[in-house]
Scaffold this active site. Structure first.
Site, PDB file in Angstrom:
ATOM      1  N   TYR A 114     -51.116 -10.516  13.191  1.00 39.28           N
ATOM      2  CA  TYR A 114     -52.209 -10.943  14.075  1.00 39.28           C
ATOM      3  C   TYR A 114     -53.366 -11.534  13.271  1.00 39.28           C
ATOM      4  O   TYR A 114     -53.876 -12.602  13.599  1.00 39.28           O
ATOM      5  CB  TYR A 114     -52.696  -9.752  14.911  1.00 39.28           C
ATOM      6  CG  TYR A 114     -53.913 -10.067  15.736  1.00 39.28           C
ATOM      7  CD1 TYR A 114     -53.794 -10.725  16.952  1.00 39.28           C
ATOM      8  CD2 TYR A 114     -55.189  -9.735  15.289  1.00 39.28           C
ATOM      9  CE1 TYR A 114     -54.913 -11.028  17.709  1.00 39.28           C
ATOM     10  CE2 TYR A 114     -56.315 -10.030  16.042  1.00 39.28           C
ATOM     11  CZ  TYR A 114     -56.167 -10.682  17.246  1.00 39.28           C
ATOM     12  OH  TYR A 114     -57.286 -10.996  17.980  1.00 39.28           O
ATOM     13  N   GLY A 138     -54.749 -16.740  20.100  1.00 36.79           N
ATOM     14  CA  GLY A 138     -53.860 -15.735  19.523  1.00 36.79           C
ATOM     15  C   GLY A 138     -53.522 -14.601  20.471  1.00 36.79           C
ATOM     16  O   GLY A 138     -52.425 -14.042  20.431  1.00 36.79           O
ATOM     17  N   GLU A 139     -54.454 -14.250  21.319  1.00 32.60           N
ATOM     18  CA  GLU A 139     -54.253 -13.116  22.225  1.00 32.60           C
ATOM     19  C   GLU A 139     -53.456 -13.483  23.474  1.00 32.60           C
ATOM     20  O   GLU A 139     -52.532 -12.773  23.844  1.00 32.60           O
ATOM     21  CB  GLU A 139     -55.609 -12.531  22.649  1.00 32.60           C
ATOM     22  CG  GLU A 139     -56.337 -11.776  21.559  1.00 32.60           C
ATOM     23  CD  GLU A 139     -55.729 -10.425  21.244  1.00 32.60           C
ATOM     24  OE1 GLU A 139     -54.795  -9.987  21.941  1.00 32.60           O
ATOM     25  OE2 GLU A 139     -56.196  -9.792  20.289  1.00 32.60           O
ATOM     26  N   SER A 140     -53.858 -14.548  24.166  1.00 31.58           N
ATOM     27  CA  SER A 140     -53.276 -14.840  25.481  1.00 31.58           C
ATOM     28  C   SER A 140     -52.785 -16.269  25.634  1.00 31.58           C
ATOM     29  O   SER A 140     -52.263 -16.613  26.683  1.00 31.58           O
ATOM     30  CB  SER A 140     -54.319 -14.584  26.565  1.00 31.58           C
ATOM     31  OG  SER A 140     -55.366 -15.552  26.465  1.00 31.58           O
ATOM     32  N   VAL A 145     -59.269 -16.488  18.741  1.00 30.69           N
ATOM     33  CA  VAL A 145     -58.848 -15.184  19.257  1.00 30.69           C
ATOM     34  C   VAL A 145     -58.157 -15.354  20.603  1.00 30.69           C
ATOM     35  O   VAL A 145     -57.087 -14.777  20.843  1.00 30.69           O
ATOM     36  CB  VAL A 145     -60.049 -14.215  19.353  1.00 30.69           C
ATOM     37  CG1 VAL A 145     -59.683 -12.954  20.132  1.00 30.69           C
ATOM     38  CG2 VAL A 145     -60.547 -13.840  17.959  1.00 30.69           C
TER      39      VAL A 145
END
Length: 180
Positions: free
Chosen positions: A164, A57-59, A54
């Protein structure tokens, strides 16, 4: 001499040096913030490799990341979500700037993943809710166009959310390959 060819050779050599020295997993799929990831994934009973997937994938492991919608930090938590989670877990005097703190962000993100697991169960639904919000996923599960049985999504109507979910699941599978 052709400078473009020299530049390409130098770039390939530098890339090969780093891959040889640090390995593909450490460069592209690092286990950063290990202390916090391990601590809070254990506390909230969430797979630490999912947490890393996560975060990637996010930052992409940038603790100062901020999306154009205002999500902040490693796990890209919205101010309102951060405030709600902080109240739920007893963090007093929460401020949105706290989301840029690596430990706080990972703690809140792990709690949120566990909360979504309790609400939805399956990884696809958890990730869709993490990205689009649990309200959207609940609505999609009630719509026959997206869910034939109210338990599984056969179609995610937000292209960004579908992308996502696929990206984080791919990251997760790679992390499991490298670290299990």
């Amino acid at each position: 001499m052709n400078y473009k060819k020299i530049l390409v050779v130098v770039l390939v050599a530098v890339t090969m040096f780093f891959i040889t020295r640090y390995g593909v997993k450490n460069i592209f799929f690092p286990y950063k913030y290990k202390e916090y990831v391990d601590k809070y994934s254990e506390e909230y009973n969430v797979d630490p490799l999912l947490v890393l997937a996560v975060i990637r994938g996010e930052s992409n492991f940038d603790p100062k990341a901020e999306s154009n919608k205002g999500a902040k930090g490693l796990m890209q938590i919205m101010d309102s979500t951060g405030k709600w989670i902080a109240e739920e877990i007893g963090i007093e005097e929460f401020t949105p700037d706290m989301l840029f703190n690596e430990e706080t962000n990972i703690r809140l993100g792990c709690w949120y993943l566990k909360n979504l697991e309790g609400e939805f169960g399956s990884l696809d639904l958890i990730l869709a809710a993490y990205n689009a919000g649990s309200g959207h996923v609940t609505k999609w599960l009630k719509d026959e166009r997206y869910s034939p049985n109210g338990d599984v999504l056969t179609y995610i109507p937000f292209a960004e959310t579908k992308k996502y979910v696929d990206k984080v699941k791919t990251n997760y599978n790679v992390y499991k390959h490298f670290y299990q």
